[in-house]
Scaffold this motif. Structure first.
Motif, mmCIF file in Angstrom:
data_model
loop_
_atom_site.group_PDB
_atom_site.id
_atom_site.type_symbol
_atom_site.label_atom_id
_atom_site.label_comp_id
_atom_site.label_asym_id
_atom_site.label_seq_id
_atom_site.Cartn_x
_atom_site.Cartn_y
_atom_site.Cartn_z
ATOM 1 N N ILE A 25 29.263 58.555 -30.691
ATOM 2 C CA ILE A 25 29.401 58.019 -29.327
ATOM 3 C C ILE A 25 30.734 58.176 -28.921
ATOM 4 O O ILE A 25 30.968 58.171 -27.727
ATOM 5 C CB ILE A 25 29.069 56.513 -29.535
ATOM 6 C CG1 ILE A 25 27.837 56.070 -30.222
ATOM 7 C CG2 ILE A 25 29.343 55.555 -28.136
ATOM 8 C CD1 ILE A 25 27.757 54.943 -31.032
ATOM 9 N N LEU A 26 31.830 58.360 -29.651
ATOM 10 C CA LEU A 26 33.103 58.487 -29.193
ATOM 11 C C LEU A 26 33.265 60.053 -28.627
ATOM 12 O O LEU A 26 32.261 60.980 -29.027
ATOM 13 C CB LEU A 26 34.227 58.353 -30.514
ATOM 14 C CG LEU A 26 34.503 57.259 -30.701
ATOM 15 C CD1 LEU A 26 35.243 57.323 -31.880
ATOM 16 C CD2 LEU A 26 35.146 56.280 -29.743
ATOM 17 N N TYR A 43 41.669 63.258 -32.279
ATOM 18 C CA TYR A 43 42.886 62.724 -32.369
ATOM 19 C C TYR A 43 43.218 61.798 -33.310
ATOM 20 O O TYR A 43 44.331 61.679 -33.983
ATOM 21 C CB TYR A 43 43.037 62.218 -30.863
ATOM 22 C CG TYR A 43 44.403 61.651 -30.424
ATOM 23 C CD1 TYR A 43 45.419 62.677 -30.573
ATOM 24 C CD2 TYR A 43 44.709 60.324 -30.206
ATOM 25 C CE1 TYR A 43 46.956 62.102 -30.342
ATOM 26 C CE2 TYR A 43 46.114 59.862 -30.083
ATOM 27 C CZ TYR A 43 47.272 60.733 -30.052
ATOM 28 O OH TYR A 43 48.357 60.554 -30.061
ATOM 29 N N LEU A 44 42.105 60.837 -33.539
ATOM 30 C CA LEU A 44 42.225 59.776 -34.727
ATOM 31 C C LEU A 44 42.558 60.541 -35.982
ATOM 32 O O LEU A 44 43.250 60.127 -36.847
ATOM 33 C CB LEU A 44 40.941 59.117 -34.651
ATOM 34 C CG LEU A 44 40.770 58.018 -33.479
ATOM 35 C CD1 LEU A 44 39.243 57.288 -33.565
ATOM 36 C CD2 LEU A 44 42.015 56.955 -33.800
ATOM 37 N N LEU A 45 41.727 61.507 -36.257
ATOM 38 C CA LEU A 45 41.919 62.363 -37.457
ATOM 39 C C LEU A 45 43.348 62.828 -37.775
ATOM 40 O O LEU A 45 43.966 62.972 -38.342
ATOM 41 C CB LEU A 45 40.815 63.745 -37.260
ATOM 42 C CG LEU A 45 39.495 63.526 -37.898
ATOM 43 C CD1 LEU A 45 38.799 64.408 -37.905
ATOM 44 C CD2 LEU A 45 39.620 62.676 -39.374
ATOM 45 N N LEU A 46 43.838 63.302 -36.533
ATOM 46 C CA LEU A 46 45.158 63.936 -36.474
ATOM 47 C C LEU A 46 46.081 62.908 -36.846
ATOM 48 O O LEU A 46 47.064 62.911 -37.335
ATOM 49 C CB LEU A 46 45.852 64.594 -34.960
ATOM 50 C CG LEU A 46 46.952 65.277 -34.711
ATOM 51 C CD1 LEU A 46 46.910 66.404 -35.533
ATOM 52 C CD2 LEU A 46 46.932 65.800 -33.363
ATOM 53 N N ILE A 47 46.042 61.668 -36.313
ATOM 54 C CA ILE A 47 46.922 60.474 -36.261
ATOM 55 C C ILE A 47 47.068 60.213 -37.900
ATOM 56 O O ILE A 47 47.866 59.930 -38.459
ATOM 57 C CB ILE A 47 46.770 59.381 -35.348
ATOM 58 C CG1 ILE A 47 46.712 59.617 -34.135
ATOM 59 C CG2 ILE A 47 47.475 57.967 -35.948
ATOM 60 C CD1 ILE A 47 46.424 58.693 -33.196
ATOM 61 N N TRP A 48 45.736 60.139 -38.438
ATOM 62 C CA TRP A 48 45.748 59.553 -39.668
ATOM 63 C C TRP A 48 45.863 60.604 -40.815
ATOM 64 O O TRP A 48 46.477 60.456 -41.734
ATOM 65 C CB TRP A 48 44.137 58.948 -39.872
ATOM 66 C CG TRP A 48 44.204 57.539 -39.413
ATOM 67 C CD1 TRP A 48 43.907 57.425 -38.073
ATOM 68 C CD2 TRP A 48 44.135 56.436 -40.136
ATOM 69 N NE1 TRP A 48 43.937 55.790 -38.043
ATOM 70 C CE2 TRP A 48 44.185 55.394 -39.256
ATOM 71 C CE3 TRP A 48 44.624 56.094 -41.437
ATOM 72 C CZ2 TRP A 48 44.287 54.035 -39.433
ATOM 73 C CZ3 TRP A 48 44.697 54.735 -41.828
ATOM 74 C CH2 TRP A 48 44.289 53.829 -40.840
ATOM 75 N N LEU A 49 45.452 61.789 -40.458
ATOM 76 C CA LEU A 49 45.470 63.016 -41.458
ATOM 77 C C LEU A 49 46.440 63.885 -41.248
ATOM 78 O O LEU A 49 46.559 64.988 -41.829
ATOM 79 C CB LEU A 49 44.003 63.600 -41.792
ATOM 80 C CG LEU A 49 43.092 62.550 -42.509
ATOM 81 C CD1 LEU A 49 41.426 63.108 -42.289
ATOM 82 C CD2 LEU A 49 43.512 62.482 -43.791
ATOM 83 N N GLY A 50 47.265 63.835 -40.210
ATOM 84 C CA GLY A 50 48.155 64.937 -39.829
ATOM 85 C C GLY A 50 49.280 64.736 -40.865
ATOM 86 O O GLY A 50 49.414 63.655 -41.687
ATOM 87 N N THR A 103 37.622 69.627 -33.363
ATOM 88 C CA THR A 103 38.186 70.385 -34.108
ATOM 89 C C THR A 103 39.387 70.918 -33.635
ATOM 90 O O THR A 103 40.355 71.088 -34.165
ATOM 91 C CB THR A 103 37.064 71.837 -34.443
ATOM 92 O OG1 THR A 103 35.904 71.184 -35.091
ATOM 93 C CG2 THR A 103 37.589 72.701 -35.380
ATOM 94 N N ILE A 104 39.323 71.400 -32.359
ATOM 95 C CA ILE A 104 40.458 71.876 -31.360
ATOM 96 C C ILE A 104 41.629 71.106 -31.501
ATOM 97 O O ILE A 104 42.730 71.230 -31.350
ATOM 98 C CB ILE A 104 40.007 72.351 -30.205
ATOM 99 C CG1 ILE A 104 41.019 73.672 -29.963
ATOM 100 C CG2 ILE A 104 39.963 71.392 -29.171
ATOM 101 C CD1 ILE A 104 40.742 74.538 -28.655
ATOM 102 N N THR A 105 41.163 69.647 -31.501
ATOM 103 C CA THR A 105 42.424 68.640 -31.206
ATOM 104 C C THR A 105 43.055 68.534 -32.684
ATOM 105 O O THR A 105 44.200 68.129 -32.792
ATOM 106 C CB THR A 105 41.679 67.249 -30.962
ATOM 107 O OG1 THR A 105 40.759 67.502 -29.784
ATOM 108 C CG2 THR A 105 42.769 66.237 -30.334
ATOM 109 N N PHE A 106 42.158 68.456 -33.635
ATOM 110 C CA PHE A 106 42.643 68.154 -35.149
ATOM 111 C C PHE A 106 43.466 69.311 -35.634
ATOM 112 O O PHE A 106 44.610 69.206 -36.228
ATOM 113 C CB PHE A 106 41.512 67.548 -36.035
ATOM 114 C CG PHE A 106 42.000 67.247 -37.284
ATOM 115 C CD1 PHE A 106 43.183 66.574 -37.606
ATOM 116 C CD2 PHE A 106 41.073 67.423 -38.458
ATOM 117 C CE1 PHE A 106 43.710 66.406 -39.209
ATOM 118 C CE2 PHE A 106 41.705 67.202 -40.000
ATOM 119 C CZ PHE A 106 42.860 66.395 -39.835
#
Lengths: 371, 231
Positions: free
Chosen positions: B58-59, B66-73, B169-172
């Motif tokens: 849904i998102l 971006y959430l992945l980047l914040i958490w897993l960056g 993908t491209i964001t993370f």
């Protein structure tokens, strides 16, 4: 600890309450009652599919569940061979794999039925490579029975295994069930609402009505009680006699049976001289005479006394009379008018008259097998 | 005719296949477990788990990325822990792309498997239990074979989703040739440069072929299984 099945339960399911207690000795025990009487619930509790509110079940000395002491064997460790109404074969496995499914989990050390002998007993040899989807209803049910037996069960629990089959398929399976009863030593609980099946198979009968045990005991005794007709309907009512084959008379196509009530002649069976079987004498086929009839076509005339005269419901023209023929019970369905005109009363000596053609023996020539 | 694809295009294809295969394979076991929980479990927080699993559907994919980047960056709470304790770095690596694709495809995988678990006749599992099979064995010997078509359908959906995933993908993990540049990223890059139309078209054809091949393979597998169940 008792050898057979011991049950003492109190279980509520919605508005239905099952309160049942009975002991069943080894052999075939029929759980008899109309649909909705709690038979299947009881079977599910024994097999561990339903957990009772309160109660205790043991089989052959092994406690399966006891809510008091907190014992509750999970279903896969109970070793109850459950044959369901629908065969419930695994569609992704062949007949051979279905048959061997339970064997895989059964304790190796335990003695159990041999694969080959089960194949012979149930006539499954030709089906091994097939898939369940390609089997007829009767074949499926035979595979289900074999599968349950090969799991080395403590108890074989059969919940109306013939209910989903038509008359021809029933006639095909019943002889297998009789061989099963006679050849294996596994105790069997046979859930049914069919009186003919119970008559043919059961040694012990437990009658369930609205969640309660209304009668329990030896088959011959229970099946001739007047108060149980309500369950089966008067058409099916009839006494069951234990009989021994005395001789065959091929010239007339008759077999002579020795029963506690006396010798009776029935249409010829294939059963060997000397073996035992059970015959049901339907109440509607029995006539009562005050004097020994002579020059009458009926071949079976049994001396006895009136043991009990049943109640009539308002508006009914007939009632059932229990006769005592040398200790063996016999039932007769008579019109109220006849009872009044003969002046029948308890203890009166009478003669019971049964036509030979009316007899149903539990051993017919084996039905033709499916191809 | 010269070479069908240029070396960097081959690299993008190989990388996409690697990412999609890894994503699908890695999400298979958790996917079956979550599907089983959602289909059969009765526990507190089931609705929450259901929502969480479906969230990536849904998102906007960019938000998930971006959430992945914040958490897993590298500097994210989980990312820095993984990097310090285990030396695992996900951001700007192909493994990160696989993770992003796995998360995006997860709802599709779980949904397909869950539906097939719900379609399994519980009576068969009961019968297996009375025959001596413990719950784990019932699952392995009865449930699992019966839901195989659903598992295959879910895997194909997850694989196809991974082949086409772009936003998360491209964001993370960005768009690094040879490391994180998958087919969609490569096509996007071609469209951003003058004269890139031919390359974009070649990769588009490749994408269509891969998707069709996956679909045909799943169809053949499903048919084979259906034949086994029916015969």
């Amino acid at each position: 600890m008792k050898e057979g099945l011991t049950v003492d339960l109190d279980h509520r399911q919605g508005s239905f309450r099952l309160q049942a207690a009975f002991d069943a000795p080894p052999g075939v025990t029929a759980l008899f009652g109309r649909s909705g009487s709690g038979k299947t619930t009881l079977a599910n509790i024994v097999a561990g599919l339903v957990r009772p509110d309160r109660g205790r079940v043991s089989v052959g000395g092994t406690l399966l569940i006891d809510t008091n002491s907190g014992v509750a064997l999970p279903r896969h460790r109970r070793r109850i061979g459950y044959v369901f109404q629908e065969a419930r074969l695994f569609p992704h496995l062949s007949v051979r794999q279905n048959l061997l499914f339970g064997r895989w989990f059964a304790p190796r050390a335990e003695a159990g039925a041999e694969f080959g002998s089960i194949l012979d007993l149930l006539g499954l040899g030709q089906l091994l490579a097939r898939r369940p989807a390609g089997l007829s209803g009767g074949e499926k049910q035979r595979v289900a029975i074999g599968r349950a037996l090969l799991a080395k069960p403590r108890l074989l629990l059969m919940d109306e295994p013939l209910a989903s089959l038509d008359e021809a398929r029933k006639a095909e399976i019943l002889p297998f069930l009789e061989r099963l009863r006679d050849d294996t030593r596994v105790p069997i609980v046979y859930v049914s609402h069919s009186l003919p099946e119970v008559v043919r198979l059961a040694d012990t009968v437990v009658v369930l009505d609205e969640g309660r045990v209304t009668a329990a005991g030896a088959a011959g005794e229970i099946l001739s009680r007047l108060d149980l007709f309500a369950l089966s309907g008067p058409r099916e009512a009839g006494a069951v006699l234990a009989a021994r084959v005395l001789r065959h008379d091929p010239a007339f196509g008759l077999t002579t049976l020795g029963t506690p009530a006396g010798e009776i002649h029935v249409p010829q069976t294939t059963v060997a001289v000397g073996s035992t079987l059970r015959v049901q004498v339907h109440a509607r086929d029995v006539m009562v005479s005050l004097t020994r009839p002579d020059r009458v076509s009926a071949l079976n005339i049994l001396a006895g006394t009136v043991a009990e005269i049943g109640n009539t419901l308002a508006g009914e023209s007939s009632l059932t009379v229990r006769l005592d023929c040398s200790g063996a019970p016999l039932l007769a369905r008579l019109t109220r008018k006849s009872v009044a005109e003969l002046g029948l009363s308890v203890g009166m000596p009478i003669f019971a008259v049964v036509k030979s053609v009316a007899f149903e023996t539990s051993h017919r020539p084996p039905a033709v097998r499916e191809g | 005719m010269g070479e069908l694809l240029r070396p960097e295009e081959w690299t993008a294809l190989r990388l996409s296949l690697l990412v999609a295969t890894t994503a699908t394979a890695a999400s298979l076991v958790p996917g079956i477990a979550v599907a089983y929980l959602l289909a059969r479990g009765r526990f507190w927080g089931k609705a929450l788990l259901d929502t969480l699993v479906h969230l990536p559907l849904i998102l906007p994919p960019v938000v998930t990325g971006y959430l992945l980047l914040i958490w897993l960056g590298r500097r994210g709470p989980v990312g820095s822990f993984l990097a310090d304790q285990f030396g695992i770095v996900l951001s700007f690596r192909w493994t990160g792309a696989a993770l992003a694709c796995a998360i995006m495809g997860f709802p599709l995988l779980v949904r397909a498997i869950r539906l097939s678990i719900e379609a399994v006749d519980g009576k068969l599992e009961e019968a297996a239990g009375t025959l001596g099979a413990s719950r784990a064995w019932v699952f392995a010997a009865v449930t699992l074979p019966l839901i195989l078509p659903g598992i295959i359908a879910g895997m194909i959906l997850s694989f196809a989703k991974a082949m086409g995933e772009f936003g998360a993908t491209i964001t993370f993990v960005s768009n690094i040739p040879g490391e994180t540049q998958t087919l969609p990223s490569a096509i996007y890059t071609f469209t951003q440069v003058p004269g890139g139309e031919a390359g974009a078209m070649r990769l588009t054809i490749v994408s269509v072929l891969v998707s069709m091949a996956a679909l045909v393979a799943s169809e053949l597998l499903a048919r084979g299984i259906a034949r086994r169940l029916a015969a």
